[in-house]
Design a protein around this motif. Structure first.
Motif, PDB file in Angstrom:
ATOM      1  N   THR A  55     -26.166  21.358  -2.961  1.00  0.00           N
ATOM      2  CA  THR A  55     -26.898  21.968  -4.019  1.00  0.00           C
ATOM      3  C   THR A  55     -28.403  20.671  -3.267  1.00  0.00           C
ATOM      4  OG1 THR A  55     -25.612  22.281  -5.721  1.00  0.00           O
ATOM      5  CG2 THR A  55     -27.657  22.437  -6.353  1.00  0.00           C
ATOM      6  N   TRP A  78     -24.941  21.405 -11.470  1.00  0.00           N
ATOM      7  CA  TRP A  78     -24.557  23.115 -10.285  1.00  0.00           C
ATOM      8  C   TRP A  78     -23.376  22.422 -10.059  1.00  0.00           C
ATOM      9  CZ3 TRP A  78     -25.989  27.422 -12.096  1.00  0.00           C
ATOM     10  CH2 TRP A  78     -27.302  27.194 -13.317  1.00  0.00           C
ATOM     11  N   TYR A  82     -20.755  25.629  -9.959  1.00  0.00           N
ATOM     12  CA  TYR A  82     -20.110  26.273  -8.911  1.00  0.00           C
ATOM     13  C   TYR A  82     -18.415  25.826  -8.989  1.00  0.00           C
ATOM     14  CZ  TYR A  82     -24.741  26.580  -7.241  1.00  0.00           C
ATOM     15  OH  TYR A  82     -25.950  27.492  -7.323  1.00  0.00           O
ATOM     16  N   GLN A  85     -16.627  28.837 -11.518  1.00  0.00           N
ATOM     17  CA  GLN A  85     -16.146  29.588 -10.996  1.00  0.00           C
ATOM     18  C   GLN A  85     -15.720  29.804  -9.569  1.00  0.00           C
ATOM     19  OE1 GLN A  85     -20.255  31.809  -9.660  1.00  0.00           O
ATOM     20  NE2 GLN A  85     -20.880  30.333 -11.423  1.00  0.00           N
ATOM     21  N   LYS A 108     -23.660  31.984  -1.257  1.00  0.00           N
ATOM     22  CA  LYS A 108     -24.141  33.145  -1.776  1.00  0.00           C
ATOM     23  C   LYS A 108     -25.316  32.949  -3.196  1.00  0.00           C
ATOM     24  CE  LYS A 108     -21.623  37.916  -3.329  1.00  0.00           C
ATOM     25  NZ  LYS A 108     -20.509  38.104  -3.508  1.00  0.00           N
ATOM     26  N   GLN A 109     -24.871  31.833  -3.632  1.00  0.00           N
ATOM     27  CA  GLN A 109     -25.815  31.659  -4.838  1.00  0.00           C
ATOM     28  C   GLN A 109     -26.978  30.780  -4.638  1.00  0.00           C
ATOM     29  OE1 GLN A 109     -24.689  31.782  -8.318  1.00  0.00           O
ATOM     30  NE2 GLN A 109     -23.452  32.514  -8.007  1.00  0.00           N
ATOM     31  N   HIS A 110     -27.124  30.596  -3.525  1.00  0.00           N
ATOM     32  CA  HIS A 110     -28.061  29.944  -2.913  1.00  0.00           C
ATOM     33  C   HIS A 110     -29.534  30.564  -1.969  1.00  0.00           C
ATOM     34  CE1 HIS A 110     -26.817  25.370  -3.489  1.00  0.00           C
ATOM     35  NE2 HIS A 110     -26.864  26.070  -4.389  1.00  0.00           N
ATOM     36  N   ARG A 112     -29.587  33.418  -3.551  1.00  0.00           N
ATOM     37  CA  ARG A 112     -30.279  34.604  -4.184  1.00  0.00           C
ATOM     38  C   ARG A 112     -31.662  33.931  -4.205  1.00  0.00           C
ATOM     39  NH1 ARG A 112     -26.183  37.368  -7.656  1.00  0.00           N
ATOM     40  NH2 ARG A 112     -24.178  36.455  -6.920  1.00  0.00           N
ATOM     41  N   PRO A 115     -31.061  30.776  -7.409  1.00  0.00           N
ATOM     42  CA  PRO A 115     -29.775  30.518  -7.842  1.00  0.00           C
ATOM     43  C   PRO A 115     -29.376  30.197  -9.389  1.00  0.00           C
ATOM     44  CG  PRO A 115     -30.452  29.403  -6.212  1.00  0.00           C
ATOM     45  CD  PRO A 115     -31.407  30.156  -6.205  1.00  0.00           C
TER      46      PRO A 115
ATOM     47  N   ASN B  38     -22.219  40.247 -13.431  1.00  0.00           N
ATOM     48  CA  ASN B  38     -23.587  39.673 -12.702  1.00  0.00           C
ATOM     49  C   ASN B  38     -23.976  38.820 -13.279  1.00  0.00           C
ATOM     50  OD1 ASN B  38     -22.748  40.574 -10.293  1.00  0.00           O
ATOM     51  ND2 ASN B  38     -24.174  42.006 -10.624  1.00  0.00           N
ATOM     52  N   GLN B  39     -23.198  37.528 -14.322  1.00  0.00           N
ATOM     53  CA  GLN B  39     -24.110  36.646 -14.686  1.00  0.00           C
ATOM     54  C   GLN B  39     -24.865  37.050 -16.242  1.00  0.00           C
ATOM     55  OE1 GLN B  39     -25.482  33.783 -12.821  1.00  0.00           O
ATOM     56  NE2 GLN B  39     -23.027  33.007 -11.863  1.00  0.00           N
TER      57      GLN B  39
END
Lengths: 293, 343
Positions: A55, A78, A82, A85, A108-110, A112, A115, B38-39
């Motif tokens: 992060t 953060w 993660y 999750q 994958k989150q980053h 987006r 994120p 998807n949150q």
């Protein structure tokens, strides 16, 4: 060298060896969920640091990093998100290599467009508190209901009246308030890294500069709400005063009212007196920020 | 130093929170469970001791499904596969949530079913009912029927043991009767021993049945896994075929459109040329008409001039013819005048 110094060095070496061994285990394939749970639970600090460092790297590479405690806490928060999750949903990915699975989840989150919500104004103590409250409201009904108290100083009875709730929906509001006061608020403060002294400082600041602090709070609340309102269901857009009036009169969509009005200052102002059914002349609400539940 | 300590404390708090997991939730069993796709919150599972279902269809591809308590604690979840489906059973305090997520070429769907955790007697009754109904064909999960078989075997074992214990207890509790004259074959231990042996045999047989049931379940689970893999493969193949068909259709459409466009363009060019030619022709006709008109005017003018000239010529001819006679007389007169002037 003194014996204490030698002990420290050997202790550090031991820690390094343990860390390397744990990393080695995390890189190997786990075939069943029990093995996944065991391997991962033994290496939580390593995994948290890894997610946090990813992060930090992301923040640096996107020009959002600042070398201060607020940014460090933001990255840690953060990283923990993660990791949580990964712990919960990672079991569905078995067989896998846990370390690489965590890396892929974070990447994958980053990848987006957005994120997480980064805004410099949300890194001040007041901003962090508001960010914590509103982000929590997106996932917790207790926090959602508590927003009416933190933003406007309403109690459970007033919330029920303002939202025009009846029957069991009203009873749930009392429950939400109680749980928030008992544990929810403290957990949110812990998750956001807000200490007791931070909360105390904010309270005194609100007392000393009441109007100025409330104006600042309103500005930050609008920033946070604009982002976190995206988490509410698709079919909950802003409505006109006439549409709200119709909804209140007909008594449908209590969930809509609870969700949207907590996360939209403008709609809340527009629909403010509809729950009172014209019984009394009520002034338009103004933000009266409350730090404690 | 202060900063380091602050950060270390915060890190420890976060680690403790992660370790605590679902235990952090202060919600009771009667509280509903929020479902996030998807949150984004999509609905509630409000079982309250009975089975509850939530079905969600989305237009976008599903990445993750999360279950959260009312106080926001993450209880469970799963990551959705790129294509095909994935299921997960998430055991909670008083219920089990079965999640099923499926992604299609466009969009996806989620099904969340909450099963209240049954009590021991409920489980036993269900096991018995399940075995009794097993003759009727039903679309049940293989694993579910296997579990019922195990439960039934366990119940049988329990009943057998209870019977054995009851038999022994009854034997001990029964007041001692006066000894009766018996033969060697009717010895007091002969009957119970036979029963014990029989029960023992039954137990062995039941254990064997249980082992066989476990084997069957394992085989069925392997079969299910293989079936799932095959279905996933089939699904992806189907998607590929569908996308290929779509691509071919699009290409055909494009080509058709391209050919149509060419023809249109040629037609347009020809038409525009024809139009231009027509316009030019019209302009030329117009100019010719104008020129013709002008010429006609000029011709008529010339004609008029000609007429006038003819008239003038005629009149001039007449004048000339008139003038010729006096002229012949005139010189005489002149001669006469000249002679008169001469003395």
């Amino acid at each position: 060298m003194t014996p204490i110094g030698m002990e420290q060095i050997s202790g550090r070496e031991q820690t390094m060896q343990d860390c390397t061994a744990a990393l080695g285990r995390l890189e190997q394939v786990v075939s069943i969920t029990e093995e996944f749970d065991r391997v991962v639970s033994q290496a939580l600090p390593i995994l948290l640091d890894r997610a946090t460092n990813s992060t930090k790297r992301f923040l640096r590479e996107t020009g959002q990093w600042g070398d201060d405690v607020a940014h460090e806490k933001f990255a840690l928060r953060w990283g923990a998100e993660y990791l949580e999750q990964f712990l919960v949903a990672g079991r569905s990915e078995v067989p896998c290599r846990p370390l690489f699975l965590l890396d892929s989840i974070v990447a994958k989150q980053h990848s987006r467009p957005e994120p997480f919500y980064y805004h410099p104004d949300l890194l001040t103590p007041l901003g962090r508190l508001i960010d914590g409250l509103v982000s929590r409201a997106a996932i917790s009904r207790d926090a959602l209901i508590a927003l009416y108290h933190h933003c406007f100083g309403l109690g459970p009875g007033q919330v029920i009246t303002v939202l025009g709730l009846t029957g069991p929906a009203g009873q749930r509001i009392y429950k939400n308030f109680k749980r928030w006061r008992d544990s929810g608020w403290q957990r949110t403060m812990d998750d956001m890294g807000i200490t007791e002294s931070d909360a105390q400082d904010l309270c005194s600041q609100l007392q000393r500069h009441h109007q100025q602090s409330n104006n600042e709070a309103e500005r930050i609340i609008r920033i946070a709400q604009a982002h976190y309102r995206k988490s509410e269901p698709d079919h909950y857009p802003c409505l006109s005063r006439r549409q709200w009036e119709e909804m209140f009169l007909e008594g449908y969509s209590s969930d809509y009212r609870i969700w949207h009005l907590a996360l939209c200052l403008d709609c809340f102002t527009a629909a403010w007196d509809l729950g009172f059914r014209g019984a009394t002349a009520i002034e338009k609400p103004r933000v009266e920020f409350h730090v404690r539940p | 130093m202060e900063r380091e300590r602050d950060l270390t404390d915060y890190r420890d708090r976060l680690l403790n929170a992660v370790k605590a997991g679902t235990r952090r939730s202060a919600c009771g069993t009667s509280d509903s469970i929020q479902v996030f796709v998807n949150q984004r919150r999509v609905g509630l599972l409000d079982g309250k001791g009975v089975e509850a279902t939530l079905q969600v269809q989305t237009d976008v591809r599903i990445d993750s499904v999360q279950l959260r308590s009312e106080d926001g604690v993450l209880l469970g979840g799963l990551f959705a596969p790129e294509y095909g489906f994935r299921t997960s059973r998430i055991p909670l305090l008083r219920e089990t949530i079965e999640l099923r997520v499926q992604n299609y070429a466009q969009g996806g769907s989620v099904s969340a079913v909450s099963f209240p955790a049954p009590s021991f007697w409920h489980r036993a009754r269900r096991a018995l009912v399940g075995v009794a109904d097993s003759t009727a064909p039903r679309p049940v999960a293989f694993a579910g029927s296997g579990m019922r078989a195990i439960a039934f075997t366990q119940v049988l074992l329990a009943v057998a043991l209870v019977g054995l214990v009851a038999d022994r207890t009854t034997g001990w509790m029964t007041p001692v009767r006066p000894p009766l004259p018996v033969t060697q074959t009717e010895a007091p231990w002969a009957a119970p021993l036979a029963e014990v042996t029989k029960l023992g045999q039954q137990l062995v047989e039941l254990s064997r049945m249980q082992a066989k049931a476990v084997e069957t379940i394992q085989t069925q689970q392997q079969g299910m896994a293989q079936l799932q893999r095959t279905m996933a493969k089939l699904s992806s193949t189907q998607e590929t075929v569908a996308s290929s068909v779509l691509t071919v259709k699009q290409e055909m459409e494009q080509r058709r459109k391209g050919a149509g466009r060419d023809a249109d363009r040629v037609t347009r060019v020809i038409m525009s040329k024809a139009h231009n030619a027509q316009e030019q022709l019209e302009a030329e006709i117009h100019s010719l008409t104008v020129a013709n008109d002008r010429l006609s005017n000029e011709l008529s003018q010339l004609d008029q001039n000609n007429q006038e000239l003819k008239k003038r010529l005629k009149s001039a001819g007449v004048d000339v013819s008139k003038a010729t006679i006096p002229d012949r007389e005139k010189p005489i007169v002149a001669q006469q005048s000249d002679t008169a002037q001469l003395p």
